[in-house]
Design a protein around this motif. Structure first.
Motif, short mmCIF file in Angstrom:
data_model
loop_
_atom_site.label_atom_id
_atom_site.label_comp_id
_atom_site.label_asym_id
_atom_site.label_seq_id
_atom_site.Cartn_x
_atom_site.Cartn_y
_atom_site.Cartn_z
N MET A 1 -11.95 42.17 4.67
CA MET A 1 -12.00 43.00 3.47
C MET A 1 -12.42 44.42 3.83
N ARG A 5 -13.48 47.93 -0.75
CA ARG A 5 -13.45 46.77 -1.63
C ARG A 5 -14.79 46.04 -1.62
N HIS A 6 -15.84 46.75 -1.36
CA HIS A 6 -17.19 46.20 -1.42
C HIS A 6 -18.09 47.15 -2.20
N ALA A 15 -18.15 41.73 -2.37
CA ALA A 15 -16.72 42.03 -2.45
C ALA A 15 -16.32 42.40 -3.87
N LEU A 17 -13.05 42.43 -5.71
CA LEU A 17 -11.66 42.01 -5.69
C LEU A 17 -11.26 41.47 -7.06
N GLY A 18 -10.02 41.72 -7.45
CA GLY A 18 -9.47 41.05 -8.62
C GLY A 18 -9.14 39.61 -8.28
N TRP A 19 -8.86 38.82 -9.33
CA TRP A 19 -8.55 37.40 -9.11
C TRP A 19 -7.37 37.22 -8.18
N GLN A 21 -6.01 39.32 -6.06
CA GLN A 21 -6.35 39.81 -4.71
C GLN A 21 -7.13 38.77 -3.95
N ALA A 22 -8.16 38.22 -4.59
CA ALA A 22 -9.03 37.26 -3.92
C ALA A 22 -8.26 35.99 -3.55
N GLU A 25 -5.83 36.82 -0.63
CA GLU A 25 -6.51 37.06 0.64
C GLU A 25 -7.09 35.79 1.22
N GLU A 64 -19.69 36.60 3.83
CA GLU A 64 -19.03 37.39 2.80
C GLU A 64 -19.55 36.93 1.44
N LEU A 66 -19.37 37.01 -2.81
CA LEU A 66 -18.53 37.22 -3.99
C LEU A 66 -19.41 37.34 -5.23
#
Length: 256
Positions: A1, A5-6, A15, A17-19, A21-22, A25, A64, A66
């Motif tokens: 990432m 994006r953090h 992080a 991130l949109g749904w 995106q997540a 990835e 990481e 979320l």
């Protein structure tokens, strides 16, 4: 990432991130040959624990993270002027990831009480029957000697490992014990098995959409959760505003 994006939430890198995106990835991260990735979730309660437990905080810095819940959304608005793109709480995100992943995966489950672990495996199999689900161990093994559990995990060589021991135990255990071969992707998932098994009911969808699931949980289990929410939420906001007025979040962004 990538760095942009953090977001820095009281010194913890989370992080943003949109749904979609997540999901995209993390699904790519499950492909063969990708390095192991470890994920945990940050909410107001976890953040308060991290402020007073250096070992737990260091463990979060090595994985990481979320965003989970309205508390970290308020923190993001306060510190950065914008909310997180999505609330990637594990109770919703993990089932969504399993549904989104079309390739059959091997999923290991560790933690919770035996009946909840069995119920979670059963309901995961109903939700996504193209994946394999394996109950490696309930959460009542000797944490001082996890060799038997780790040997079973290594023999299974799962794509995803879900660890449900509660915070901060699960994050500390993952940081101390999980190594290559214990799961291509590893998540600390808190009470996920309790919800998936049906042993603990979720809040109605309307309540969840209002971001008030914490109120529902408090009503369901007041004796266990009153301190976390009634005391913990104001304490978290205190940490957020103290961090903001110290200018630490701006300093960390400049020197990240």
């Amino acid at each position: 990432m990538e760095r942009d994006r953090h977001r820095d939430i009281i010194g913890i890198r989370v992080a943003a991130l949109g749904w979609r995106q997540a999901l995209d990835e993390l699904t790519r991260g499950l492909e063969d040959g990708t390095p192991q990735r470890i994920f945990n979730f940050l909410n107001a309660n976890n953040a308060n624990l991290a402020m007073r437990d250096a070992g737990y905080r260091q463990g979060l810095s090595r994985c990481e993270v979320l965003p989970d819940g309205v508390g970290v959304e308020i923190a993001s608005r306060t510190l950065h002027g914008i909310a997180f793109p999505a609330n990637l709480n594990g109770t919703d995100f993990i089932p969504a990831l399993l549904v989104y992943a079309e390739r059959p995966l091997k999923v290991a489950l560790i933690g919770a009480r035996p009946e909840m672990l069995a119920g979670a495996v059963k309901n995961f199999r109903i939700l996504t029957p193209w994946h394999e689900f394996h109950a490696v161990s309930d959460g009542f093994f000797d944490k001082a000697d996890s060799s038997a559990v780790l040997d079973k995990l290594a023999a299974l060589d799962p794509d995803i490992t879900l660890v449900a021991m509660g915070t901060p135990q699960q994050e500390i255990w993952i940081d101390a014990n999980i190594r290559q071969g214990h799961g291509r992707m590893v998540f600390g998932v808190g009470a996920l098995f309790d919800f998936i098994s049906g042993a603990v009911p979720r809040a109605p969808l309307a309540v969840r959409n209002l971001r008030l699931e914490w109120v529902w949980r408090l009503i369901q289990e007041p004796s266990r959760l009153w301190y976390r929410y009634i005391v913990g939420n104001p304490v978290f906001l205190y940490h957020v505003f103290r961090y903001k007025f110290s200018g630490a979040h701006r300093h960390r962004e400049v020197h990240a």
